[in-house]
Design a protein around this motif. Sequence first.
Motif, PDB file in Angstrom:
ATOM      1  N   VAL A 188       0.648  -1.278   0.084  1.00  0.00           N
ATOM      2  CA  VAL A 188       0.213  -0.053   0.202  1.00  0.00           C
ATOM      3  C   VAL A 188       0.661   1.706   0.359  1.00  0.00           C
ATOM      4  CG1 VAL A 188      -1.486   1.568   1.251  1.00  0.00           C
ATOM      5  CG2 VAL A 188      -2.326  -0.872   0.978  1.00  0.00           C
ATOM      6  N   TYR A 189       1.955   1.071   0.601  1.00  0.00           N
ATOM      7  CA  TYR A 189       2.734   2.412   1.015  1.00  0.00           C
ATOM      8  C   TYR A 189       3.673   2.378  -0.952  1.00  0.00           C
ATOM      9  CZ  TYR A 189       6.751   5.268   2.284  1.00  0.00           C
ATOM     10  OH  TYR A 189       8.092   6.148   2.338  1.00  0.00           O
ATOM     11  N   PHE A 190       4.140   1.621  -1.285  1.00  0.00           N
ATOM     12  CA  PHE A 190       4.478   1.960  -2.647  1.00  0.00           C
ATOM     13  C   PHE A 190       3.805   1.828  -3.502  1.00  0.00           C
ATOM     14  CE2 PHE A 190       8.230  -0.391  -0.095  1.00  0.00           C
ATOM     15  CZ  PHE A 190       9.217   0.777  -0.381  1.00  0.00           C
ATOM     16  N   SER A 191       2.529   1.659  -3.256  1.00  0.00           N
ATOM     17  CA  SER A 191       1.257   2.002  -4.152  1.00  0.00           C
ATOM     18  C   SER A 191       1.056   3.583  -3.827  1.00  0.00           C
ATOM     19  CB  SER A 191      -0.113   0.812  -4.331  1.00  0.00           C
ATOM     20  OG  SER A 191      -0.246   0.905  -3.093  1.00  0.00           O
ATOM     21  N   MET A 192       1.788   4.038  -3.004  1.00  0.00           N
ATOM     22  CA  MET A 192       0.988   5.295  -3.570  1.00  0.00           C
ATOM     23  C   MET A 192       2.112   5.968  -3.213  1.00  0.00           C
ATOM     24  SD  MET A 192      -1.303   5.862   0.072  1.00  0.00           S
ATOM     25  CE  MET A 192      -0.715   4.700   1.215  1.00  0.00           C
ATOM     26  N   PHE A 193       3.077   6.081  -3.005  1.00  0.00           N
ATOM     27  CA  PHE A 193       4.446   6.482  -2.756  1.00  0.00           C
ATOM     28  C   PHE A 193       4.495   6.961  -4.501  1.00  0.00           C
ATOM     29  CE2 PHE A 193       9.304   6.592  -3.159  1.00  0.00           C
ATOM     30  CZ  PHE A 193       9.888   7.752  -2.199  1.00  0.00           C
ATOM     31  N   PHE A 194       4.893   5.143  -5.368  1.00  0.00           N
ATOM     32  CA  PHE A 194       5.523   5.910  -6.809  1.00  0.00           C
ATOM     33  C   PHE A 194       4.604   7.076  -7.583  1.00  0.00           C
ATOM     34  CE2 PHE A 194       7.683   2.427  -5.552  1.00  0.00           C
ATOM     35  CZ  PHE A 194       9.164   2.816  -5.385  1.00  0.00           C
ATOM     36  N   PRO A 195       3.510   6.430  -7.664  1.00  0.00           N
ATOM     37  CA  PRO A 195       2.148   7.633  -7.947  1.00  0.00           C
ATOM     38  C   PRO A 195       2.550   8.895  -7.825  1.00  0.00           C
ATOM     39  CG  PRO A 195       0.831   5.736  -7.825  1.00  0.00           C
ATOM     40  CD  PRO A 195       1.985   5.470  -6.892  1.00  0.00           C
ATOM     41  N   ILE A 196       2.578   9.252  -6.762  1.00  0.00           N
ATOM     42  CA  ILE A 196       2.710  10.419  -6.222  1.00  0.00           C
ATOM     43  C   ILE A 196       3.989  11.741  -7.157  1.00  0.00           C
ATOM     44  CG2 ILE A 196       3.271  12.389  -4.026  1.00  0.00           C
ATOM     45  CD1 ILE A 196       1.651  10.191  -2.698  1.00  0.00           C
ATOM     46  N   SER A 245       0.118   5.281   8.688  1.00  0.00           N
ATOM     47  CA  SER A 245       0.522   5.876   9.998  1.00  0.00           C
ATOM     48  C   SER A 245      -1.296   5.394  10.579  1.00  0.00           C
ATOM     49  CB  SER A 245       1.038   7.021  10.852  1.00  0.00           C
ATOM     50  OG  SER A 245       0.637   7.744   9.726  1.00  0.00           O
ATOM     51  N   LEU A 246      -1.633   5.600   9.737  1.00  0.00           N
ATOM     52  CA  LEU A 246      -3.289   6.009   9.927  1.00  0.00           C
ATOM     53  C   LEU A 246      -3.568   4.879   9.927  1.00  0.00           C
ATOM     54  CD1 LEU A 246      -4.681   9.739   8.932  1.00  0.00           C
ATOM     55  CD2 LEU A 246      -4.286   8.896  11.224  1.00  0.00           C
ATOM     56  N   MET A 247      -3.506   3.886   9.449  1.00  0.00           N
ATOM     57  CA  MET A 247      -4.286   2.510   8.619  1.00  0.00           C
ATOM     58  C   MET A 247      -3.244   1.665   9.341  1.00  0.00           C
ATOM     59  SD  MET A 247      -3.454   2.805   4.401  1.00  0.00           S
ATOM     60  CE  MET A 247      -4.861   0.670   4.542  1.00  0.00           C
ATOM     61  N   MET A 248      -2.502   1.819  10.228  1.00  0.00           N
ATOM     62  CA  MET A 248      -1.985   1.029  11.531  1.00  0.00           C
ATOM     63  C   MET A 248      -2.563   1.185  12.942  1.00  0.00           C
ATOM     64  SD  MET A 248       2.663   1.162  10.758  1.00  0.00           S
ATOM     65  CE  MET A 248       2.578   0.150  12.057  1.00  0.00           C
ATOM     66  N   HIS A 249      -3.672   1.609  12.470  1.00  0.00           N
ATOM     67  CA  HIS A 249      -4.355   2.050  14.044  1.00  0.00           C
ATOM     68  C   HIS A 249      -6.447   1.008  13.492  1.00  0.00           C
ATOM     69  CE1 HIS A 249      -1.893   4.403  16.372  1.00  0.00           C
ATOM     70  NE2 HIS A 249      -1.892   5.476  15.051  1.00  0.00           N
ATOM     71  N   LEU A 250      -6.027   0.725  12.460  1.00  0.00           N
ATOM     72  CA  LEU A 250      -7.793  -0.244  11.817  1.00  0.00           C
ATOM     73  C   LEU A 250      -7.254  -1.205  12.657  1.00  0.00           C
ATOM     74  CD1 LEU A 250      -8.286   1.439   8.771  1.00  0.00           C
ATOM     75  CD2 LEU A 250      -9.174   2.730  10.654  1.00  0.00           C
ATOM     76  N   ASN A 251      -8.520  -1.438  12.656  1.00  0.00           N
ATOM     77  CA  ASN A 251      -9.377  -3.491  12.857  1.00  0.00           C
ATOM     78  C   ASN A 251      -9.452  -3.831  11.919  1.00  0.00           C
ATOM     79  OD1 ASN A 251      -8.228  -3.382  15.677  1.00  0.00           O
ATOM     80  ND2 ASN A 251     -10.159  -1.932  16.729  1.00  0.00           N
TER      81      ASN A 251
END
Length: 312
Positions: A101-109, A161-167
């Motif tokens: 998820v991180y890299f699939s957002m990072f590289f398009p940015i 960081s926000l996604m890591m708090h999800l259940n």
Amino acid sequence: MKAGNKTGILVFTLLGLSEDPELQPLIFGLFLSMYLVTVLGNLLIILIISFDSHLHTPMYFFLSNLSLVDICFSTTIVPNMLVSIQTENKAISYMNCLTQVYFSMFFPILDTLLLTMMAYDRYVAICQPLHYMVIMNPRLCGLLVFITWFIGVMTSLLHISLMMHLNFCRDLEIPLFFCEVTQILKLACSDTFLNSILLYFMTGVLGVFPLLGILFSYSRITSSIRKMSSLQGRQKAFATCGSHLAVVSLFYATGIGVYFSSSMILSSQKISVASVMYTVVTPMLNPFIYSLRNKDVQGAMGRLLSRAFSCL
């Protein structure tokens, strides 16, 4: 499943493009071929720009960074898909999914911001040609690329960081061949309001505003070209922008397709097709667009090949 058990228990299932066992070898071969073409094509662009002094200009400096980003983007997604097909294991761990998820957002940015810088470069080159080398100096180009990578890193980290708090507490099936942020948010059973607000806000800031900047640059470029008295000058100006316009159109068309198909209630097949275009086809086509439509790149490729053959 509770948040405390994420790293040890939580596993997502990537449904992929098809569940038909007979289609898996075909899909494997097709994606392996496209991935190899993507890597080799973009590596060739980087090598050509690096070894040919005629291409040591701001435009091709940005292009080499764009090619590097395209290689990394495809590498983030396709190899994992190929391994899952080969091993017949569609499961992906929580941490691996978040990494994707991180890299699939990072590289398009990075793609978005680099394409915007390339549009600004064309604007300066055509609208202010006498000041081009002063404005687009190496220090500014390096600073712009550094800012691009910094924005990409920090924005993606904020999302993660926000996604890591999800259940997550229901069937964790993702109707794609990779972990995509909107699909992950749909699977969460905790409140995703902040995640959604951040996603929409950053899509506007890092998606819409760069596009507006590109459109503004080309509106000024078009106005300047129309004022040129020489037909040859007009054709040369259009030629320098053609490849970039084609890449921008392809990137935003496929990106919008993925965004809306993921946000709306559509069949998993339609979402997968849009995702393939965005994550695999676009990075693969970019080198062809720049090599087929750009005489400078064609000339540099010819010189590089002749040099290679002379050394044999």
